[in-house]
Scaffold this motif. Structure first.
Motif, mmCIF file in Angstrom:
data_model
loop_
_atom_site.group_PDB
_atom_site.id
_atom_site.type_symbol
_atom_site.label_atom_id
_atom_site.label_comp_id
_atom_site.label_asym_id
_atom_site.label_seq_id
_atom_site.Cartn_x
_atom_site.Cartn_y
_atom_site.Cartn_z
ATOM 1 N N ARG A 11 0.834 -1.202 0.000
ATOM 2 C CA ARG A 11 0.000 0.000 0.000
ATOM 3 C C ARG A 11 0.873 1.259 0.000
ATOM 4 O O ARG A 11 2.008 1.232 0.492
ATOM 5 C CB ARG A 11 -0.910 0.020 1.220
ATOM 6 C CG ARG A 11 -1.976 -1.084 1.238
ATOM 7 C CD ARG A 11 -3.064 -0.732 2.243
ATOM 8 N NE ARG A 11 -4.008 -1.816 2.457
ATOM 9 C CZ ARG A 11 -4.964 -2.162 1.607
ATOM 10 N NH1 ARG A 11 -5.065 -1.518 0.460
ATOM 11 N NH2 ARG A 11 -5.805 -3.146 1.879
ATOM 12 N N LEU A 19 -2.953 -2.250 8.528
ATOM 13 C CA LEU A 19 -2.723 -3.591 7.988
ATOM 14 C C LEU A 19 -1.440 -4.187 8.545
ATOM 15 O O LEU A 19 -1.395 -5.368 8.922
ATOM 16 C CB LEU A 19 -2.668 -3.527 6.467
ATOM 17 C CG LEU A 19 -2.507 -4.862 5.728
ATOM 18 C CD1 LEU A 19 -3.581 -5.854 6.123
ATOM 19 C CD2 LEU A 19 -2.512 -4.626 4.214
ATOM 20 N N SER A 189 -2.614 -4.344 -4.008
ATOM 21 C CA SER A 189 -3.855 -3.607 -3.763
ATOM 22 C C SER A 189 -4.588 -3.193 -5.026
ATOM 23 O O SER A 189 -5.763 -2.837 -4.961
ATOM 24 C CB SER A 189 -3.554 -2.354 -2.928
ATOM 25 O OG SER A 189 -2.974 -2.710 -1.683
ATOM 26 N N SER A 240 -9.816 -4.166 0.571
ATOM 27 C CA SER A 240 -9.825 -3.693 1.956
ATOM 28 C C SER A 240 -8.885 -4.515 2.832
ATOM 29 O O SER A 240 -8.514 -5.646 2.494
ATOM 30 C CB SER A 240 -11.244 -3.768 2.527
ATOM 31 O OG SER A 240 -11.650 -5.123 2.672
ATOM 32 N N ASP A 241 -8.514 -3.944 3.973
ATOM 33 C CA ASP A 241 -7.660 -4.668 4.923
ATOM 34 C C ASP A 241 -8.319 -5.977 5.343
ATOM 35 O O ASP A 241 -7.665 -7.027 5.393
ATOM 36 C CB ASP A 241 -7.399 -3.806 6.164
ATOM 37 C CG ASP A 241 -6.428 -2.668 5.894
ATOM 38 O OD1 ASP A 241 -5.937 -2.565 4.758
ATOM 39 O OD2 ASP A 241 -6.173 -1.886 6.828
#
Length: 256
Positions: A11, A19, A189, A240-241
């Protein structure tokens, strides 16, 4: 030598802390190497500035990512200290929608397929002929949302408010991190993050690390990873995390 799995988090800087903390709490060695760098645009183009001024004339405002909310809402706030009412606000993905709620909005978001295709399948965007739509985004990107909504008869404008680019690493630096940190799995991501990873690895390095597991946010990105020569790819529900952590749990359990 450490035996716990090594996980590379890719990220952008400033967006990985939660995260990384969750991975450490799960007993994993988490290493952060951003594969995407973000920066606000120094100045808006006249057309984009006019779109912000005319915000109350749109029926639909779509934020394509959490980054679009971060940069776009700051920009909109410079012109609209009180947001106009009567607009339908959209967030592509759970994180994007959550951030919009922090601004007091009630965004519409696809419940399952949290990507462009999922957004375009939503009922409120089917009959949009004659409607004005503003898409808040970074420079570039896929363009699918704008294309499909224009085909449905909407007047579509875009508000590019930030720039994405590949981080500058010396040749071999990413490969050295993968090897020295004994990385077992890489959390990707976005499709652009995958493209940057491939550009930062030489052909020989890509071959060397082809057995590393990649966890990606969508079937589209999974297909791109496999086409690039990575056969071990797991698809998370979204970027998403929570979705990445769940996919990682399945990977550790051997559930492909």
């Amino acid at each position: 030598m450490a035996t716990e799995p090594g996980v590379l988090v890719t990220r952008p800087a400033g967006q990985a802390d939660a995260l990384l903390e969750a991975l450490a709490g799960a007993g994993l060695r988490a290493v952060h190497q951003p594969l995407l760098t973000l920066e606000p645009l120094p100045e808006l183009a006249p057309q984009a500035r006019q779109a912000v001024i005319d915000l109350d004339r749109y029926q639909h405002v779509i934020f394509v990512s959490a980054n679009a909310v971060h940069f776009g809402m700051e920009l909109i706030g410079n012109y609209w200290p009180q947001l106009p009412v009567g607009l339908a606000w959209y967030g592509v993905g759970v994180t994007t929608a959550t951030l919009l709620r922090e601004f007091g909005l009630d965004p519409i978001s696809p419940p399952l397929q949290m990507d462009s295709e999922g957004l375009l399948a939503m009922e409120s965007l089917q009959q949009v002929a004659g409607d004005r739509v503003l898409i808040v985004k970074g420079i570039g990107g896929r363009g699918k949302i704008a294309e499909v909504l224009a085909q449905r008869g909407a007047q579509v404008d875009e508000l590019p408010c930030y720039r994405r680019y590949c981080p500058t690493l010396v040749p071999g630096q990413l490969a050295a991190t993968l090897g020295q940190e004994s990385i077992n799995v890489v959390l990707i991501s976005s499709g652009e993050g995958l493209e940057n990873m491939l550009s930062l690895l030489s052909a020989a390095e890509t071959t060397k690390f082809r057995d590393i597991e990649l966890i990606v946010p969508s079937p589209r990105v999974a297909a791109l990873a496999q086409q690039a020569g990575f056969p071990r790819v797991m698809t998370a529900d979204n970027a998403s995390d929570a979705a990445m952590l769940e996919a990682l749990r399945r990977w550790r359990a051997g559930d492909k």
